[in-house]
Design an enzyme around this catalytic site. Structure first.
Site, PDB file in Angstrom:
ATOM      1  N   ARG A 257       0.821  -1.216   0.000  1.00  0.00           N
ATOM      2  CA  ARG A 257       0.000   0.000   0.000  1.00  0.00           C
ATOM      3  C   ARG A 257       0.856   1.268   0.000  1.00  0.00           C
ATOM      4  O   ARG A 257       2.044   1.239   0.318  1.00  0.00           O
ATOM      5  CB  ARG A 257      -0.966  -0.001   1.196  1.00  0.00           C
ATOM      6  CG  ARG A 257      -0.318   0.180   2.537  1.00  0.00           C
ATOM      7  CD  ARG A 257      -1.361   0.077   3.671  1.00  0.00           C
ATOM      8  NE  ARG A 257      -0.674   0.045   4.954  1.00  0.00           N
ATOM      9  CZ  ARG A 257      -0.329   1.144   5.646  1.00  0.00           C
ATOM     10  NH1 ARG A 257      -0.610   2.339   5.193  1.00  0.00           N
ATOM     11  NH2 ARG A 257       0.321   1.029   6.793  1.00  0.00           N
ATOM     12  N   HIS A 258       0.208   2.378  -0.355  1.00  0.00           N
ATOM     13  CA  HIS A 258       0.849   3.688  -0.331  1.00  0.00           C
ATOM     14  C   HIS A 258       0.832   4.210   1.104  1.00  0.00           C
ATOM     15  O   HIS A 258      -0.129   3.968   1.828  1.00  0.00           O
ATOM     16  CB  HIS A 258       0.061   4.633  -1.256  1.00  0.00           C
ATOM     17  CG  HIS A 258       0.755   5.921  -1.539  1.00  0.00           C
ATOM     18  ND1 HIS A 258       0.762   6.971  -0.661  1.00  0.00           N
ATOM     19  CD2 HIS A 258       1.481   6.315  -2.605  1.00  0.00           C
ATOM     20  CE1 HIS A 258       1.461   7.974  -1.182  1.00  0.00           C
ATOM     21  NE2 HIS A 258       1.909   7.597  -2.371  1.00  0.00           N
ATOM     22  N   PRO A 259       1.870   4.936   1.527  1.00  0.00           N
ATOM     23  CA  PRO A 259       1.874   5.392   2.925  1.00  0.00           C
ATOM     24  C   PRO A 259       0.777   6.396   3.269  1.00  0.00           C
ATOM     25  O   PRO A 259       0.335   6.446   4.422  1.00  0.00           O
ATOM     26  CB  PRO A 259       3.262   6.027   3.094  1.00  0.00           C
ATOM     27  CG  PRO A 259       3.783   6.262   1.717  1.00  0.00           C
ATOM     28  CD  PRO A 259       3.130   5.237   0.834  1.00  0.00           C
ATOM     29  N   PHE A 260       0.340   7.205   2.289  1.00  0.00           N
ATOM     30  CA  PHE A 260      -0.605   8.286   2.618  1.00  0.00           C
ATOM     31  C   PHE A 260      -1.960   8.191   1.911  1.00  0.00           C
ATOM     32  O   PHE A 260      -2.894   8.860   2.304  1.00  0.00           O
ATOM     33  CB  PHE A 260      -0.025   9.661   2.226  1.00  0.00           C
ATOM     34  CG  PHE A 260       1.373   9.885   2.687  1.00  0.00           C
ATOM     35  CD1 PHE A 260       1.706   9.750   4.030  1.00  0.00           C
ATOM     36  CD2 PHE A 260       2.370  10.214   1.785  1.00  0.00           C
ATOM     37  CE1 PHE A 260       3.005   9.958   4.463  1.00  0.00           C
ATOM     38  CE2 PHE A 260       3.665  10.423   2.210  1.00  0.00           C
ATOM     39  CZ  PHE A 260       3.991  10.295   3.546  1.00  0.00           C
TER      40      PHE A 260
END
Lengths: 405, 405
Positions: A257-260
């Site tokens: 997943r993307h961090p943000f």
């Protein structure tokens, strides 16, 4: 490495008979950008040969000097194709010429020096210090021929406290931080599933050589070049470098997943996963509707991106409750139609069949063998890459000896 | 991304006060290889800015043209440091100048055309077709200025059936095959823990531009350049490409181990894992002795490399029964002393402290900020990379307008 399929095939076999019609954007009659340049390739295995192969793809003449009687180590490494040739050697040596030279033989060594005297570029990936022991220290070669570029590729570089240590791809992936950054929080640090550190050092070797050639064309001066696997892998990091250098914080693994941003992740379908990148509230609305759940946009856990990033595990569970009911292609088509960025997680055996890959010439057939194309496409110059298969051992030895005698 | 440490720190904080003494190999007074070249950087986010940042590190003058009022998207993306500046923007924009130009304003557009008329290189990463809509189609710019290089970086390339699709790093990692190749057989396809596809497209963009510059210096002709994230990521594959192209077989994930050699893998220690590369029987003997188990060499499951590769799970269990009894540093020291290739799986926050990284200038301080160095080291040329921090928005606007008016 003959392993049974883990995912179904998603694309039909390309029509290799008509490949040239399909990659017609790549005009093979154009001149190459590095035409007229001579490269002496003293490398073996992967990082150095990859660098010299890129020079061959850009149209330089690359003479791969191999040690008798067996030549480059990868000639004895599989996988092998039906004629007994190594795919490993092929991958890194397409388009080169081959000559065997025994550096301990006085005549062969004298011939090597003659070859280098005519060269624009020498590439080597011995351990630091070996070139000097052989009597061809890079600095000396540039002194003798001030227009020459001599590029050295190594695990740690030509100087520094670790420079003499043995380096293999897995060790550099470990030390560089890329392995600790890859994988899931509850799983192990994960090696990137290719010899990324070898290959990226080859690519930075190429970049450096070509940079030095620009400078040479503008000033007349050659140079040594010193590229390391560790340096080259370290700069591939992104959020890891931002956290460590900017904040002195220790990043950790967060899976796919993307961090943000969320949903910006992979999701399971009935057969194989797909990647979805929803970066704003408008796409979230479109995405929710495409999956038949318009009520998600008003679910208080999912309203803003910040909500979704915080409650990403809930978002993921909601999405997979839908996507696991049918195959990835169905969801891919639905999301593509809706305008949501999406892609199936493909096995490379499917990637090679993508019409996009075929039309870009990223798989091509040279001398009857399928090989990857060059990612460097030029309007003015030939971008097809090398047009010949990797050489057999000493295939061009006699001709090269006659030409440079 | 402020996450608590998952591994203990393994190296002390470097002495940043004396960094220049430690990276003294990099003579900052030397001329740069690309000195005198002017680059107009029309890019945003990551792939394009990375490409242009490499040009700045090699000494070109790079003018980053940003859209008012907010500039490059990454200025509004974290992580942020204490003065409010974005580390994301910094990473891809060190050493550049910044000017804001509104392409829909006739004066600003005319100024842009003036700037381009003086440039050696233009870099852009809009979606294919946007440059033409803006009135600055790459082919037209090269026609108007035949020595110009105009480089376009995109997700799928400037042509082909997927060229208009939206591309994000995660989608390209999925489609390229790298994600399906990374991870363990019993676990999910795994994203490489960095935006590898964006960054490698930036690196191939740089390689292509510099290649086109060599050709221009030799022939006088400029060129368009077309680099895609998908093409660039596809060629990073190694065994995957060999299997898929050479054998039409479907490779699968094998975790951290080597497909043919063992022990060539990561192993758990009491605190964190370490990577070990034992590629032959001699090293296996040395390794077994260093771990206090000389009897392993005569264990019938472990005699030859082929035995060990077949029984790798048994080898791994035997090794970890030893290595988990103490911390990784102990085993690293013992194996290093014995001459076995070894490396601890480091968090990048430890990698940045390695004396090797410091001495190579791969972490440096510019204008008070820590940034990564350049992996391209030249004997003749300045290899320190850019010596200034990323610009504030429009920091050089007034000066650039005066200079090119």
């Amino acid at each position: 490495m003959s392993i049974p399929p883990v995912t179904p095939e998603v694309a039909p076999e390309p029509d290799y008979e008509n490949l040239e019609a399909k990659n017609a954007h790549l005009d093979r009659s154009k001149p190459y950008p590095l035409e007229g340049l001579l490269v002496v390739d003293l490398t073996r295995v992967l990082s150095g040969p990859t660098c010299a192969r890129m020079l061959a793809d850009a149209g330089a003449r690359v003479i791969h000097v191999e040690r008798p009687p067996k030549g480059d180590d990868t000639r004895a490494m599989g996988p092998y194709v039906e004629d007994g040739s190594s795919e490993y050697f092929r991958l890194a040596n397409v388009g080169k010429e081959s000559i065997t030279l025994d550096f301990t033989d006085a005549d062969d060594f004298a011939f090597l020096k003659k070859l280098i005297a005519k060269a624009d570029v020498v590439v080597e990936n011995f351990r630091p210090g070996v070139m000097a022991k052989l009597g061809i220290a890079p600095e000396t070669l540039v002194q003798e021929n001030p227009r020459l570029i001599v590029a050295s590729i190594s695990g740690f570089g030509q100087y520094g406290p670790m420079s003499s240590q043995a380096a293999y791809d897995t060790i550099i992936q470990a030390l560089s931080g890329v392995m600790a950054s890859t994988g899931f929080p509850d799983g192990p640090a994960t090696r990137v599933g290719t010899s990324l550190s070898d290959i990226i050092a080859g690519i930075f070797g190429y970049s450096s050589i070509v940079t030095a050639l620009v400078a040479r064309e503008r000033t007349g001066k050659g140079s040594t070049v010193d590229v390391s696997m560790l340096d080259s892998t370290f700069v591939l990091l992104e959020h890891g470098l931002m956290d460590a250098l900017g904040l002195h914080e220790r990043p950790t693994r967060i899976g796919n997943r993307h961090p943000f941003m969320y949903p910006f992740d992979t999701f399971e379908a009935k057969d194989q996963p797909l990647a979805v990148c929803v970066g704003n509230d408008h796409l979230w609305k479109v995405f929710s509707e495409a999956l038949g759940h318009p009520e998600w946009v008003t679910d208080e856990r999912f309203v803003t991106n910040s909500d979704r990033a915080t409650n990403w595990a809930d978002v993921k569970a909601a999405i997979e409750s839908v996507t696991t009911t049918d195959v990835a292609e169905v969801w891919r088509d639905a999301l593509e139609t809706a305008g949501v960025p999406v892609g199936i997680v493909l096995n490379v055996d499917d990637t090679r069949r993508l019409p996009q890959i075929i039309e870009r010439g990223m798989v091509k057939v040279v001398d009857g063998r399928e090989v990857p194309g060059s990612p460097m496409k030029f309007g003015t110059w030939n971008s097809y890459g090398a047009q010949h298969d990797a050489p057999t051992l000493n295939q061009h030895g006699e001709a090269i000896r006659a030409e440079f005698a």
